[in-house]
Write a protein that holds these residues in place. Structure first.
Motif, PDB file in Angstrom:
ATOM      1  N   GLU A   1      79.300  20.436  -8.792  1.00  0.00           N
ATOM      2  CA  GLU A   1      79.258  21.392  -9.746  1.00  0.00           C
ATOM      3  C   GLU A   1      78.802  20.772 -11.105  1.00  0.00           C
ATOM      4  O   GLU A   1      77.567  21.196 -11.593  1.00  0.00           O
ATOM      5  N   LYS A   2      79.192  19.595 -11.351  1.00  0.00           N
ATOM      6  CA  LYS A   2      78.672  19.032 -12.501  1.00  0.00           C
ATOM      7  C   LYS A   2      77.136  18.412 -12.438  1.00  0.00           C
ATOM      8  O   LYS A   2      76.034  18.779 -13.363  1.00  0.00           O
ATOM      9  N   LYS A   3      76.852  17.887 -11.072  1.00  0.00           N
ATOM     10  CA  LYS A   3      75.645  17.372 -10.754  1.00  0.00           C
ATOM     11  C   LYS A   3      74.458  18.466 -10.859  1.00  0.00           C
ATOM     12  O   LYS A   3      73.338  18.446 -11.467  1.00  0.00           O
ATOM     13  N   ASP A   4      75.047  19.611 -10.180  1.00  0.00           N
ATOM     14  CA  ASP A   4      73.921  20.762 -10.078  1.00  0.00           C
ATOM     15  C   ASP A   4      73.990  21.854 -11.214  1.00  0.00           C
ATOM     16  O   ASP A   4      72.973  22.388 -11.273  1.00  0.00           O
ATOM     17  N   GLY A   5      74.839  21.788 -11.941  1.00  0.00           N
ATOM     18  CA  GLY A   5      75.029  22.679 -13.012  1.00  0.00           C
ATOM     19  C   GLY A   5      75.288  24.275 -12.477  1.00  0.00           C
ATOM     20  O   GLY A   5      74.731  24.949 -13.130  1.00  0.00           O
ATOM     21  N   ALA A   6      76.076  24.287 -11.572  1.00  0.00           N
ATOM     22  CA  ALA A   6      76.329  25.420 -10.815  1.00  0.00           C
ATOM     23  C   ALA A   6      77.603  25.487 -10.094  1.00  0.00           C
ATOM     24  O   ALA A   6      77.903  24.482  -9.760  1.00  0.00           O
ATOM     25  N   ARG A   7      78.073  26.649  -9.700  1.00  0.00           N
ATOM     26  CA  ARG A   7      79.304  26.905  -9.121  1.00  0.00           C
ATOM     27  C   ARG A   7      78.846  27.326  -7.827  1.00  0.00           C
ATOM     28  O   ARG A   7      78.025  27.841  -7.285  1.00  0.00           O
ATOM     29  N   PHE A   8      79.895  26.904  -6.835  1.00  0.00           N
ATOM     30  CA  PHE A   8      79.706  27.163  -5.445  1.00  0.00           C
ATOM     31  C   PHE A   8      80.906  28.176  -4.918  1.00  0.00           C
ATOM     32  O   PHE A   8      81.646  27.866  -4.104  1.00  0.00           O
ATOM     33  N   ASP A   9      80.812  29.227  -5.631  1.00  0.00           N
ATOM     34  CA  ASP A   9      81.851  30.309  -5.262  1.00  0.00           C
ATOM     35  C   ASP A   9      81.215  31.491  -4.438  1.00  0.00           C
ATOM     36  O   ASP A   9      81.862  32.535  -4.530  1.00  0.00           O
ATOM     37  N   ALA A  10      79.999  31.440  -3.919  1.00  0.00           N
ATOM     38  CA  ALA A  10      79.648  32.444  -2.990  1.00  0.00           C
ATOM     39  C   ALA A  10      80.191  32.226  -1.607  1.00  0.00           C
ATOM     40  O   ALA A  10      81.002  31.315  -1.487  1.00  0.00           O
ATOM     41  N   ALA A  11      80.480  33.358  -0.844  1.00  0.00           N
ATOM     42  CA  ALA A  11      81.108  33.285   0.480  1.00  0.00           C
ATOM     43  C   ALA A  11      80.432  32.254   1.247  1.00  0.00           C
ATOM     44  O   ALA A  11      78.979  32.749   1.601  1.00  0.00           O
ATOM     45  N   PRO A  12      80.878  31.405   1.975  1.00  0.00           N
ATOM     46  CA  PRO A  12      80.152  30.661   2.972  1.00  0.00           C
ATOM     47  C   PRO A  12      79.767  31.324   4.147  1.00  0.00           C
ATOM     48  O   PRO A  12      80.454  32.502   4.648  1.00  0.00           O
ATOM     49  N   ASP A  13      78.777  31.091   4.647  1.00  0.00           N
ATOM     50  CA  ASP A  13      78.083  31.875   5.904  1.00  0.00           C
ATOM     51  C   ASP A  13      78.735  31.378   7.405  1.00  0.00           C
ATOM     52  O   ASP A  13      78.114  29.961   7.526  1.00  0.00           O
ATOM     53  N   PRO A  14      79.577  31.745   8.112  1.00  0.00           N
ATOM     54  CA  PRO A  14      79.872  31.012   9.509  1.00  0.00           C
ATOM     55  C   PRO A  14      78.505  30.688  10.278  1.00  0.00           C
ATOM     56  O   PRO A  14      78.582  29.818  11.131  1.00  0.00           O
ATOM     57  N   ALA A  15      77.497  31.442  10.098  1.00  0.00           N
ATOM     58  CA  ALA A  15      76.449  31.275  10.979  1.00  0.00           C
ATOM     59  C   ALA A  15      75.738  30.026  10.841  1.00  0.00           C
ATOM     60  O   ALA A  15      75.072  29.388  11.532  1.00  0.00           O
ATOM     61  N   LEU A  16      75.649  29.499   9.657  1.00  0.00           N
ATOM     62  CA  LEU A  16      75.237  28.231   9.267  1.00  0.00           C
ATOM     63  C   LEU A  16      76.080  26.879   9.532  1.00  0.00           C
ATOM     64  O   LEU A  16      75.896  25.828   9.449  1.00  0.00           O
ATOM     65  N   ALA A  17      77.316  27.111  10.162  1.00  0.00           N
ATOM     66  CA  ALA A  17      78.248  26.335  10.726  1.00  0.00           C
ATOM     67  C   ALA A  17      77.524  25.543  12.022  1.00  0.00           C
ATOM     68  O   ALA A  17      77.427  26.146  12.818  1.00  0.00           O
ATOM     69  N   THR A  18      77.124  24.198  11.846  1.00  0.00           N
ATOM     70  CA  THR A  18      76.663  23.420  13.058  1.00  0.00           C
ATOM     71  C   THR A  18      77.693  22.287  13.660  1.00  0.00           C
ATOM     72  O   THR A  18      77.393  22.099  14.763  1.00  0.00           O
ATOM     73  N   GLU A  19      78.693  22.175  12.981  1.00  0.00           N
ATOM     74  CA  GLU A  19      79.713  21.263  13.640  1.00  0.00           C
ATOM     75  C   GLU A  19      80.838  21.961  14.171  1.00  0.00           C
ATOM     76  O   GLU A  19      81.215  23.108  13.687  1.00  0.00           O
ATOM     77  N   ALA A  20      81.484  21.325  15.240  1.00  0.00           N
ATOM     78  CA  ALA A  20      82.607  21.886  15.940  1.00  0.00           C
ATOM     79  C   ALA A  20      83.964  21.997  14.885  1.00  0.00           C
ATOM     80  O   ALA A  20      84.544  23.148  14.569  1.00  0.00           O
ATOM     81  N   ALA A  21      83.880  21.079  14.269  1.00  0.00           N
ATOM     82  CA  ALA A  21      84.956  21.031  13.062  1.00  0.00           C
ATOM     83  C   ALA A  21      84.777  22.073  11.960  1.00  0.00           C
ATOM     84  O   ALA A  21      85.815  22.522  11.263  1.00  0.00           O
ATOM     85  N   GLU A  22      83.426  22.213  11.524  1.00  0.00           N
ATOM     86  CA  GLU A  22      83.216  23.084  10.794  1.00  0.00           C
ATOM     87  C   GLU A  22      83.450  24.554  11.104  1.00  0.00           C
ATOM     88  O   GLU A  22      84.220  25.351  10.271  1.00  0.00           O
ATOM     89  N   ARG A  23      83.273  24.927  12.343  1.00  0.00           N
ATOM     90  CA  ARG A  23      83.486  26.096  12.847  1.00  0.00           C
ATOM     91  C   ARG A  23      85.021  26.568  12.865  1.00  0.00           C
ATOM     92  O   ARG A  23      85.539  27.639  12.644  1.00  0.00           O
ATOM     93  N   ALA A  24      85.790  25.592  13.428  1.00  0.00           N
ATOM     94  CA  ALA A  24      87.260  25.342  13.388  1.00  0.00           C
ATOM     95  C   ALA A  24      88.136  25.723  12.020  1.00  0.00           C
ATOM     96  O   ALA A  24      88.734  26.595  11.978  1.00  0.00           O
ATOM     97  N   LEU A  25      87.422  25.216  11.024  1.00  0.00           N
ATOM     98  CA  LEU A  25      87.895  25.531   9.617  1.00  0.00           C
ATOM     99  C   LEU A  25      87.551  26.813   9.272  1.00  0.00           C
ATOM    100  O   LEU A  25      88.306  27.627   8.541  1.00  0.00           O
ATOM    101  N   PHE A  26      86.277  27.483   9.769  1.00  0.00           N
ATOM    102  CA  PHE A  26      85.994  28.915   9.310  1.00  0.00           C
ATOM    103  C   PHE A  26      87.298  29.759  10.191  1.00  0.00           C
ATOM    104  O   PHE A  26      87.727  30.663   9.452  1.00  0.00           O
ATOM    105  N   ALA A  27      87.549  29.285  11.276  1.00  0.00           N
ATOM    106  CA  ALA A  27      88.343  30.173  12.186  1.00  0.00           C
ATOM    107  C   ALA A  27      89.727  30.091  11.633  1.00  0.00           C
ATOM    108  O   ALA A  27      90.542  31.240  11.525  1.00  0.00           O
ATOM    109  N   ALA A  28      90.183  28.921  10.973  1.00  0.00           N
ATOM    110  CA  ALA A  28      91.482  28.782  10.652  1.00  0.00           C
ATOM    111  C   ALA A  28      91.459  29.500   9.373  1.00  0.00           C
ATOM    112  O   ALA A  28      92.742  30.037   9.123  1.00  0.00           O
ATOM    113  N   LEU A  29      90.878  29.430   8.261  1.00  0.00           N
ATOM    114  CA  LEU A  29      90.742  30.329   7.276  1.00  0.00           C
ATOM    115  C   LEU A  29      90.679  31.732   7.302  1.00  0.00           C
ATOM    116  O   LEU A  29      91.634  32.469   6.673  1.00  0.00           O
ATOM    117  N   ASP A  30      89.954  32.372   8.415  1.00  0.00           N
ATOM    118  CA  ASP A  30      90.057  33.688   8.786  1.00  0.00           C
ATOM    119  C   ASP A  30      91.196  33.977   9.267  1.00  0.00           C
ATOM    120  O   ASP A  30      91.594  35.291   8.922  1.00  0.00           O
TER     121      ASP A  30
END
Length: 732
Positions: A632-661
């Protein structure tokens, strides 16, 4: 003064010895009404020789600089050494200090201690300059080693140190010589003096208990009185006497307090009736008649004292049975605090607050208000005027005599509790409501006039009042939200303040600012309303309407007082082994003014952090937070938008989406049900998916959209965990 004097003598003398280089192995101090004693073990015969080197000015320095150095060291020019230094030749003073005899250092130390002794009160007598608590008669100072005992030679105001002392003032007044501390202590015991205060206390307690037991009674324990009486005698002799039949109907607390305060007598209870029927006094002498004359004199004086108490009691009963109206009217003329109004105004505020609190603690509002209105009535009674420590206790008796309900009478005594950390809290609902109202009114009032505790100073015992509220809420498991109650109390105090201060204020803007930082457009409304409505309840109601209790425009002292409660709560919980950072992590969620829920959340979080899942999950949170902060300091922006599960390409990434849901609604349900352990269990399910995500997924992917989505996913992890606590406050 005695315990402090013993400690001061030990401190003053030993500090002087150590500074002079005379160490010791152990020290003990003792005190009686007539003597103050220090004993030291393991003293060397001499202090160690010392060699001190002091750097001076350069050899070619101005003469005045060299002369100043010579004066400071006490040496002559030819005694200085010249040494090479990076700045040239420099003068050095080498000062050899030979060892000093122990006698010389001890004489200095004792003389200095006696001359500078910090007695709270002292006196000067005769033609001397010495100040002491009482005229000083003799000084005994011995140094004992393998060669025997010798007197340390010195004198203070003409009183020379020696090796003699005296025993009991009447039973063994002749002087005798001693050869060391053991001999001194033993010879004093033979001369009817018990040197150790702890030994005197033990003897009094044992003899009194045995004397009472032998006649079928029991002594009422009083540690404070025991310590005081042990300081009044050198040879304690316990005697038991009778209380006149005319006084046995007085309340036990009256008998006990009168005997303790005026005569230093212990109370003796009949275990069959529960009444105080005897007393124990401690004489300082053995007598031929086994104390009969002493007891006769004491009983005569006690009868006079208790006659006064009986007179107060009977007069007070007449007022109480008439409804206590005369006492309540007189409280209108009694000032509670010059900025907070009279005791009668305070009672009005407490009654209003107790009525509001009552339903929240299971009390009848009418009874709570009634109890609040009579709880302070005994402050005008003759008995409490004579014995202020009986306030509340007498109020309970008088309320019962007035025919008031038992809950009201009990609240009169119980609403002062807890009086300290070891005192029990009230348990009856009406008592709890009045006790909470009393303490919260006190806190809100002194916050309103900006008389808060500072450092170690707390003249109005506000920390104790705050801790009392905390203990009542937590120990009683009371479902109370503090913020609205504190706001009501603050509004009430503002009305009192307005009545007293309005005529002294020229500017309506000042009034508005005092109310609270209200919006500019509201100043005229406040000005007009205050000008036409100087009636306190109307002002309080108007301010409540204009501000709104739950609005962001809450009275400033409320938030500040809540912060004070948070600080006191940390102290209270820290004593129970709860970490301060865990308390902060829960309190920073905001809106945490329900102390029972807050403490339950804190305990559940600390227990969770003690598990492997908790510790690992904390590490994952901190890793996610650090990555987000850096990006956030490097980009000067916040990453508070809702992440998109459709952009998850890795199995661990999809698993984290499912766990959070799965975890997010489960955590929300557990928190809604106030089941914090279940919330922690659901939180623990995130541990493995978060670990796998950091192990298998590159957060800063080359694809900007993928990178941003993964950073938003970490922000979601942080957000879900923030439902339970502000994990950033927890130390690693």
């Amino acid at each position: 003064m005695q315990a402090r004097a013993a400690a001061d003598l030990k401190r003053l003398v030993t500090d002087h010895l150590v500074e002079a280089g005379l160490t010791y192995a152990g020290a003990g101090s003792f005190v009686t009404p007539r003597r103050l004693v220090l004993t030291l073990d393991g003293l060397p015969a001499m202090t160690a020789a010392q060699r001190e080197e002091r750097k001076g000015p350069r050899v070619d320095a101005p003469e005045k600089a060299i002369e100043g150095f010579l004066r400071a060291t006490g040496l002559s020019r030819d005694q200085l050494e010249e040494r090479d230094d990076k700045k040239g030749k420099v003068l050095f003073a080498v000062i050899d200090k030979p060892g000093r005899a122990a006698e010389e250092v001890i004489a200095e130390a004792v003389t200095a201690a006696v001359r500078a002794f910090p007695w709270p009160k002292s006196m000067r007598w005769g033609a001397g300059s010495l100040r002491w608590v009482r005229p000083l008669h003799s000084i005994l100072c011995l140094l004992t080693d393998e060669a025997g005992a010798r007197v340390v030679p010195f004198a203070i105001d003409g009183i020379a140190a020696g090796d003699t002392t005296r025993g009991h003032r009447f039973m063994a007044p002749d002087p005798f010589a001693v050869t060391g501390f053991d001999d001194y202590s033993a010879r004093l015991a033979e001369a009817f003096v018990i040197l150790d205060p702890a030994a005197r206390q033990a003897k009094i307690a044992h003899d009194a208990a045995q004397l009472a037991f032998a006649q079928g009674f029991e002594m009422v324990e009083d540690k404070g009185l025991l310590a005081e009486v042990a300081g009044l005698v050198e040879w304690p002799v316990v005697l038991m006497g009778e209380i006149g039949e005319d006084f046995l109907a007085l309340p036990a607390e009256v008998l006990q307090t009168s005997m303790k305060e005026h005569q230093k007598f212990f109370s003796v209870r009949n275990p069959k009736t529960g009444r105080i029927e005897r007393f124990i006094t401690v004489a300082n002498i053995d007598t031929a008649d086994q104390g009969a004359t002493i007891l006769a004199g004491n009983q005569k004086v006690l009868a006079a004292r208790l006659s006064d108490a009986k007179f107060f009691w009977e007069n007070d009963l007449r007022v109480a049975r008439a409804g206590m109206g005369a006492w309540l009217d007189s409280l209108k003329q009694v000032t509670f605090h010059n900025k907070l109004g009279s005791q009668a105004e305070r009672i009005d505020r407490i009654a209003m607050l107790a009525r509001e609190i009552a339903p929240k603690v299971g009390a009848d509002p009418d009874l709570a208000e009634q109890a609040a209105r009579v709880a302070k009535a005994d402050l005008s009674s003759e008995m409490v005027y004579e014995f202020p420590e009986l306030q509340g206790i007498m109020g309970g008796y008088y309320a019962a005599e007035a025919g008031l309900p038992a809950e009201v009478a009990n609240a009169c005594e119980a609403h002062y509790r807890p009086l300290g950390p070891s005192d029990a809290v009230p348990t009856e609902p009406v008592s709890i409501a009045v006790a909470l109202a009393d303490k919260i009114d006190t806190l809100a009032g002194f916050w309103e006039i900006d008389e808060k505790p500072t450092g170690s100073k707390d003249p109005f015992a506000l920390r104790r009042a705050c801790l009392g509220v905390i203990r009542m809420i937590i120990d009683g498991n009371l479902p109370l939200k503090l913020r609205p109650i504190l706001t009501t109390a603050n509004n009430s105090h503002f009305g009192t303040w307005m009545d007293a201060a309005y005529e002294k204020i020229d500017s309506a803007e000042e009034i508005a600012a005092r109310v609270l930082r209200i919006e500019k457009g509201q100043i005229e409304a406040v000005k007009e309303f205050v000008r036409t409505n100087l009636h306190q309840p109307k002002i309080a109601a108007f301010l409540k309407e204009i501000r709104g209790v739950e609005s962001s425009n809450v009275h400033a002292p409320t938030s500040d007082l809540l912060a004070f409660f948070a600080d006191r709560l940390k102290v209270y919980l820290r004593d129970q082994g709860i970490r301060h950072d865990v308390i902060d992590a829960c309190f920073q969620l905001g809106g945490q003014d329900d102390l029972v829920l807050l403490v339950n959340r804190v305990r559940a979080l600390q227990a969770f952090l003690a598990t492997e899942d908790g510790a690992t999950l904390l590490g994952g949170y901190k890793r996610a937070s650090n990555i987000l902060a850096a990006e956030e300091k490097k980009d000067g922006a916040r990453f508070d938008a809702a992440p998109d599960p459709a952009l998850a390409t890795e199995a661990a990434e999809r698993a984290l989406f499912a766990a959070l849901d799965a975890a997010e609604p489960a955590i929300a349900r557990a928190l809604e049900a106030e089941d914090f352990e279940a919330a922690m269990t659901e939180m623990a399910r995130l541990r493995a998916p978060i670990d796998a995500f950091f192990t298998e997924v590159t957060v800063n992917a080359e694809d900007p959209a993928l990178r941003r989505n993964r950073l938003c996913l970490l922000a979601r992890v942080r957000g879900v965990m923030h439902h339970v606590a502000r994990w950033s406050a927890i130390e690693g």
